[in-house]
Motif scaffolding. Structure first.
Motif, PDB file in Angstrom:
ATOM      1  N   PHE A 429       0.801  -1.216   0.000  1.00 18.76           N
ATOM      2  CA  PHE A 429       0.000   0.000   0.000  1.00 18.76           C
ATOM      3  C   PHE A 429       0.839   1.274   0.000  1.00 18.76           C
ATOM      4  O   PHE A 429       0.560   2.203  -0.739  1.00 18.76           O
ATOM      5  N   PHE A 430       1.848   1.316   0.859  1.00 18.97           N
ATOM      6  CA  PHE A 430       2.616   2.551   1.013  1.00 18.97           C
ATOM      7  C   PHE A 430       4.111   2.261   0.943  1.00 18.97           C
ATOM      8  O   PHE A 430       4.814   2.385   1.937  1.00 18.97           O
ATOM      9  N   ARG A 432       6.861   3.669   0.394  1.00 18.03           N
ATOM     10  CA  ARG A 432       7.638   4.904   0.296  1.00 18.03           C
ATOM     11  C   ARG A 432       7.821   5.471   1.689  1.00 18.03           C
ATOM     12  O   ARG A 432       7.278   4.933   2.657  1.00 18.03           O
ATOM     13  N   PHE A 434       7.541   7.798   4.964  1.00 20.33           N
ATOM     14  CA  PHE A 434       6.633   8.678   5.709  1.00 20.33           C
ATOM     15  C   PHE A 434       7.383   9.164   6.948  1.00 20.33           C
ATOM     16  O   PHE A 434       7.904   8.360   7.715  1.00 20.33           O
ATOM     17  N   TRP A 436       6.764  10.606  10.011  1.00 25.79           N
ATOM     18  CA  TRP A 436       6.613  10.225  11.425  1.00 25.79           C
ATOM     19  C   TRP A 436       6.633   8.721  11.606  1.00 25.79           C
ATOM     20  O   TRP A 436       6.997   8.231  12.677  1.00 25.79           O
ATOM     21  N   VAL A 484       0.570   6.030  -6.476  1.00 27.61           N
ATOM     22  CA  VAL A 484      -0.182   7.002  -5.686  1.00 27.61           C
ATOM     23  C   VAL A 484      -1.187   7.762  -6.553  1.00 27.61           C
ATOM     24  O   VAL A 484      -0.820   8.334  -7.570  1.00 27.61           O
ATOM     25  N   PRO A 485      -2.462   7.761  -6.150  1.00 27.98           N
ATOM     26  CA  PRO A 485      -3.446   8.571  -6.871  1.00 27.98           C
ATOM     27  C   PRO A 485      -3.028  10.041  -6.859  1.00 27.98           C
ATOM     28  O   PRO A 485      -2.517  10.529  -5.842  1.00 27.98           O
ATOM     29  N   PHE A 488      -3.165  12.713  -4.047  1.00 32.89           N
ATOM     30  CA  PHE A 488      -2.400  12.535  -2.811  1.00 32.89           C
ATOM     31  C   PHE A 488      -0.923  12.892  -2.984  1.00 32.89           C
ATOM     32  O   PHE A 488      -0.156  12.838  -2.041  1.00 32.89           O
ATOM     33  N   GLY A 576      -0.733  13.084  11.885  1.00 31.38           N
ATOM     34  CA  GLY A 576      -0.525  11.653  11.709  1.00 31.38           C
ATOM     35  C   GLY A 576      -1.748  10.858  12.134  1.00 31.38           C
ATOM     36  O   GLY A 576      -1.877   9.690  11.808  1.00 31.38           O
ATOM     37  N   ASP A 578      -4.809  11.624  11.364  1.00 30.63           N
ATOM     38  CA  ASP A 578      -5.799  11.930  10.338  1.00 30.63           C
ATOM     39  C   ASP A 578      -7.174  12.390  10.837  1.00 30.63           C
ATOM     40  O   ASP A 578      -7.424  13.561  11.008  1.00 30.63           O
ATOM     41  N   TRP A 754      -8.857   6.586  12.690  1.00 30.01           N
ATOM     42  CA  TRP A 754      -8.317   6.729  14.052  1.00 30.01           C
ATOM     43  C   TRP A 754      -9.480   7.010  15.008  1.00 30.01           C
ATOM     44  O   TRP A 754      -9.391   7.850  15.894  1.00 30.01           O
ATOM     45  N   GLU A 811      -1.974  -3.075   9.435  1.00 28.00           N
ATOM     46  CA  GLU A 811      -1.859  -1.649   9.756  1.00 28.00           C
ATOM     47  C   GLU A 811      -2.541  -1.313  11.086  1.00 28.00           C
ATOM     48  O   GLU A 811      -2.036  -0.539  11.894  1.00 28.00           O
ATOM     49  N   PHE A 827       1.846  -4.853   6.813  1.00 24.85           N
ATOM     50  CA  PHE A 827       2.218  -3.562   7.388  1.00 24.85           C
ATOM     51  C   PHE A 827       3.254  -3.842   8.460  1.00 24.85           C
ATOM     52  O   PHE A 827       2.934  -4.073   9.617  1.00 24.85           O
TER      53      PHE A 827
HETATM   54  C1  6A9 Z   1      -2.913   7.441   0.324  1.00 30.51           C
HETATM   55  C2  6A9 Z   1      -3.539   5.884  -1.439  1.00 30.51           C
HETATM   56  C3  6A9 Z   1      -2.817   2.606  -2.796  1.00 30.51           C
HETATM   57  C4  6A9 Z   1      -1.938   6.856   7.372  1.00 30.51           C
HETATM   58  O1  6A9 Z   1       1.643   4.790   7.418  1.00 30.51           O
HETATM   59  C5  6A9 Z   1       1.594   5.897   6.601  1.00 30.51           C
HETATM   60  C6  6A9 Z   1       0.463   6.820   6.999  1.00 30.51           C
HETATM   61  C7  6A9 Z   1       0.663   7.305   8.430  1.00 30.51           C
HETATM   62  O2  6A9 Z   1       1.759   8.176   8.487  1.00 30.51           O
HETATM   63  C8  6A9 Z   1      -0.532   8.034   8.958  1.00 30.51           C
HETATM   64  O3  6A9 Z   1      -0.338   8.339  10.313  1.00 30.51           O
HETATM   65  N1  6A9 Z   1      -0.809   6.124   6.837  1.00 30.51           N
HETATM   66  C9  6A9 Z   1      -1.775   7.208   8.815  1.00 30.51           C
HETATM   67  O4  6A9 Z   1      -2.874   7.899   9.309  1.00 30.51           O
HETATM   68  C10 6A9 Z   1      -1.051   5.729   5.426  1.00 30.51           C
HETATM   69  C11 6A9 Z   1      -1.207   6.934   4.544  1.00 30.51           C
HETATM   70  C12 6A9 Z   1      -1.429   6.685   3.111  1.00 30.51           C
HETATM   71  C13 6A9 Z   1      -1.705   7.982   2.392  1.00 30.51           C
HETATM   72  C14 6A9 Z   1      -1.635   7.885   0.920  1.00 30.51           C
HETATM   73  C15 6A9 Z   1      -2.735   7.078  -1.074  1.00 30.51           C
HETATM   74  C16 6A9 Z   1      -2.743   4.886  -2.143  1.00 30.51           C
HETATM   75  O5  6A9 Z   1      -3.404   3.657  -2.102  1.00 30.51           O
END
Ligand code: 6A9
Length: 845
Positions: A429-430, A432, A434, A436, A484-485, A488, A576, A578, A754, A811, A827
């Motif tokens: 999913f992510f 890359r 981040f 924090w 990434v869409p 975002f 963080g 959200d 959250w 996650e 995750f």
């Molecule tokens: C969305 C969509 C394929 C959300 O773990 C990374 C972050 C945290 O830093 C944050 O605290 N996650 C948490 O609330 C995931 C964030 C993903 C955002 C990008 C793009 C791509 O889908």
């Protein structure tokens, strides 16, 4: 446009690097250190991907053919929709060894990675992968497996295919080429099984769509020749070569990469060493070494059983194996208006400074200055005049009036081209960086390999701009972008993210004081901190100057949407957390408890670092008074404590009477047009404590501001252990069941995130504090100890059983529904903190 021109341009302030020597230029990151980390599995977004830590690398990777809904599909990029039963590095040391298990329906692939540097190797050495493919005969209705292994040169150098020899079974050469970094190189294949090998060569600058390339080529050839195989042909001067390896199940194959082959070298020997039994022997040794090191680092107590250790290893393995190297330019969204307001609260010789500001601003820009009384007499004043100067320098004055020119093609300002070596939260999913999240990752990684840890933190801090800002989410390069869409992608220079890297630095300082490192490590940590210090200060200042609230000890996450009509509660992505509920009506009177506590952590770390480094300037003192201010129990209670609930709360303009309602829009003739959820406010908001109890409420507890003898500590323990608020059998909920926004969606499309589920990073922080309070004398020690033990067991049990049931770390975990994993998988970002929970290794704040 050439880079130099952009960087020297004052108007491009946001994209101007922080003007100080780069951390990554320190000698300790050159030479042997750099070379030892050159090659790695640094492409976490694919199931198996290898590259070097250089912007334009030779890359390699694996694909295979799987089945979906009766059709053949290519597996390559980690995709949740592939629905693999499990995948991830069960072992990985972050340096020269890893072992991954991938289960695709009834097929199990084990991929092992080994690096070796021998006499004669080129820069960075050689590497090999061993791929083993097993299948469940009773269930799989086909008997031939197809693997694809590719090499591609991002620099565009042409690769050669060894057409003559690649049919030979033992130690056969597949491809070769030459690069500036590693010299001549060769790729060899070796297997005991009777493999059929086909190939295709391509010429393309694009690496983010290799799966499609292979898929299309296979389809075309299937149509033409009626076989599922690459056509054994190539475009001219290919820089991408894909080899298809096919045979009956089960089978295994070794692929060896040797570099430095242009000198009369030992390459035959080296290939032998990296294939067959010799490879297997080394892999087995490395596996043992990893397990031994795991035992040493995360010294498993008798409280940990073997099931837990398996999960712990997989968590650490995939966190380390998921470390990536990225290169590219972030896209920065520019503020919509150039109307910037500054607050100069306490300012020595403010007259001259204001003059300076006006000079800088020029006539036409609308800059609003709020100047409060100067306070020149207080030497302890943490906002002395030296800060004010840096405020001005760091401000975005230069942007005004030039926004149009700044925008490049897609309307976003490109950040400078940068490298980032970092762990990632989730490979599917992510995949890359981040900001924090990384602080939490490093809590584990520094205990495993302090040099990798400093290298990662160094890269992050080098991403700081002249304002002291670090973009929160790093989407660097085409491969990262492709995941990434669009909406975002842009990063907002007004948005922060908790400075969790201070958690790690704090740990390091503690361990330094206790002499827990070798002499060499101590030296390296010191010089690292020396060089990092100015950036850490600037980071801190960025928060002070952009995220301050109305009074000196108040902070809030700026950038929440004040005019929302759709969000039930305007989000604060910066925090963080959200959608964790805050005041219903964002304004400047807001005070966010979590940010206040992060600032305390930052000030405290800066203070202790400056002490450790024995810095002569008086800055350390300034941080100390900030610490005193932010840890002042009285002020904290006045601003945030709610006597009724016994909880700490945010403060702001708020009403509880907000809801989402379906609104239908119709034409005058009554024809239906649209139906959407809109926000409805049923009562005037007023300034008050915001009555949502959850993770944010526990920050003063987490940061240990509450004195052990205070009755308020007892209250916090009640909130934690009470099932109607935060307690569940699987960990602590993010939001109390009693909150009006508990499990409420934020918009039509935004599910609660959250607002209920259990998150490991916060549970780890809370558990650390419980551990702390159970160790200090006081009337609540015994209670803290009981809760600590139970929470620890619940968290471990739940993560471990989910892993065995589903094959993944997740996650978040459902606070009901038996603690089921949810959200992204795998995750192994902060969820891997479960390892530190098993090891009872906590940060001391
Ligand atoms: C969305 C969509 C394929 C959300 O773990 C990374 C972050 C945290 O830093 C944050 O605290 N996650 C948490 O609330 C995931 C964030 C993903 C955002 C990008 C793009 C791509 O889908």
């Amino acid at each position: 446009k050439p880079v130099e021109e952009e960087e020297g341009d004052g108007r491009l302030r946001v994209a101007t690097p922080f003007p100080a020597p780069r951390i990554m230029d320190l000698p300790q990151f050159q030479g042997e250190h750099k070379e030892s980390l050159y090659w790695g599995t640094y492409r976490p977004h694919v199931y198996l991907g290898i590259r070097a830590r250089t912007p334009q690398s030779l890359i390699a990777g694996m694909m295979w053919i799987g089945v979906k809904d009766g059709h053949y599909v290519i597996r390559h990029v980690c995709q949740d929709s592939d629905e693999l039963k499990t995948y991830g590095w069960t072992h990985h040391n972050g340096r020269d060894y890893g072992r991954q298990v991938v289960v695709d329906q009834d097929m199990t692939l084990t991929t092992s990675f080994l690096k070796s540097r021998e006499n004669g190797s080129g820069y960075g050495g050689d590497w090999a992968v061993h791929i083993d493919v097993q299948h469940d005969k009773s269930r799989l209705d086909w008997d031939t497996g197809h693997l694809f292994f590719y090499v591609a040169d991002e620099e565009g150098n042409a690769l050669s295919i060894d057409r003559e020899r690649f049919n030979i079974r033992d130690g056969s050469l597949l491809a070769f080429g030459s690069r500036k970094d590693v010299g001549g190189w060769e790729l060899h294949l070796s297997s005991k099984d009777n493999l059929e090998v086909h190939y295709s060569g391509f010429r393309s600058p694009h690496m983010h769509n290799l799966s499609e390339l292979v898929q299309e080529t296979l389809a075309v050839n299937a149509h033409k020749a009626g076989v599922l195989q690459l056509p054994d042909s190539s475009e001219r001067s290919p820089n991408i070569i894909v080899f298809q390896i096919s045979t009956k199940f089960p089978f295994s194959t070794d692929i060896a990469f040797v570099s430095g082959t242009d000198s009369k070298s030992s390459r035959v020997k080296r290939v032998e060493n990296l294939t067959g039994n010799l490879l297997i022997t080394q892999l087995t040794e490395k596996e043992k070494e990893f397990e031994e090191k795991y035992r040493k680092c995360f010294n498993s107590t008798e409280k940990v059983d073997s099931d837990m250790i398996v999960v712990g290893r997989a968590a650490v393995g995939n966190l380390l194996g998921g470390i990536g190297y990225f290169y590219g330019r972030s896209k920065i969204a520019l503020p919509k208006e150039s109307n910037v307001s500054f607050k100069f609260k306490e300012c020595q010789s403010w007259g001259s400074l204001c003059y300076k500001v006006l000079q800088l601003v020029g006539q036409e820009n609308k800059i609003r200055l709020e100047i409060a009384d100067p306070n020149p007499s207080d030497p302890d004043d943490w906002l002395g005049s030296r800060w004010i100067l840096s405020w001005i320098v760091r401000s975005r004055l230069f942007l005004a009036g030039t926004l149009d020119q700044l925008k490049n093609g897609d309307g976003f300002l490109p950040y400078w081209p940068a490298e980032l070596y970092t762990a990632v939260p989730s490979r599917s999913f992510f995949p890359r960086g981040f900001l924090w999240d990384e602080g939490f990752h490093q809590l584990l990684i520094w205990r495993w390999d302090i040099n990798i840890c400093m290298d990662i933190i160094g890269h992050w801090l080098d991403l700081m701009n002249i304002d002291g800002w670090i973009p929160r989410e790093q989407i660097l390069g085409a491969e990262a972008l492709s995941k990434v869409p669009e909406e975002f992608v842009p990063q907002h220079p007004t948005n922060g993210n908790p400075p969790t890297l201070f958690l790690v630095l704090h740990d390091l300082v503690r361990s330094m004081k206790r002499n827990e490192f070798t002499a060499k490590e101590r030296n390296e940590i010191s010089s690292f901190l020396e060089r990092a210090f100015i950036r850490l200060e600037a980071w801190f200042q960025w928060f002070i100057s952009t995220q301050s609230g109305k009074d000196t000890s108040g902070f809030y996450w700026h950038g929440r949407d004040k005019s929302t009509t759709r969000e039930l509660n305007p989000k604060s992505l910066s925090s963080g957390l959200d959608d964790y509920p805050r005041a219903s009506h964002p304004n400047e009177e807001e005070r966010h408890l979590d940010l206040r506590c992060w600032m305390l952590l930052a000030a405290d770390s800066l203070h202790s670092i400056s002490e450790l480094l024995q810095r002569k300037d008086d800055l350390g003192k300034g941080y100390h008074s900030m610490v005193k201010l932010l840890s002042d129990f009285e002020i904290l209670n006045q601003n945030h404590f709610d006597n009724v609930s016994g909880a700490y709360l945010d403060f702001g303009n708020h009403t509880e009477k907000v809801r989402l309602r379906w609104q239908e829009t119709k034409t005058s003739t009554g024809n239906y047009i649209s139906r959407e959820l809109v926000r409805e406010v049923l009562e005037m908001p007023r300034l008050r404590l915001v009555p949502h109890i959850g993770y944010v409420s526990l920050f003063p507890f987490i940061m240990r501001i509450i004195p052990p003898e205070s009755w308020i500590l007892g209250k916090q323990l009640n909130l934690i252990s009470n099932r109607s608020t935060l307690w569940t059998d699987h960990g602590l909920r993010s939001l109390a069941r009693t909150s009006t926004l508990y499990m409420k969606r934020n918009t039509e499309h935004d599910l609660p995130y959250w607002r209920g589920p259990i998150w490991m990073n916060m549970n780890y922080m809370i558990l650390s504090a419980l551990h702390h309070y159970s160790q200090v004398d006081g009337p609540y020690g015994a209670k803290a100890s009981i809760i600590y033990k139970e929470l620890r067991e619940n968290l471990i049990r739940n993560v471990v059983s989910n892993y065995y049931q589903t094959g993944y770390l997740w996650e978040q975990y459902d606070q009901k529904n038996k603690g089921k994993g949810k959200g992204a998988r795998p995750f192994t970002g902060w969820t891997s903190l479960v390892v530190l929970i098993m090891a009872e290794a906590y940060s001391e704040i």
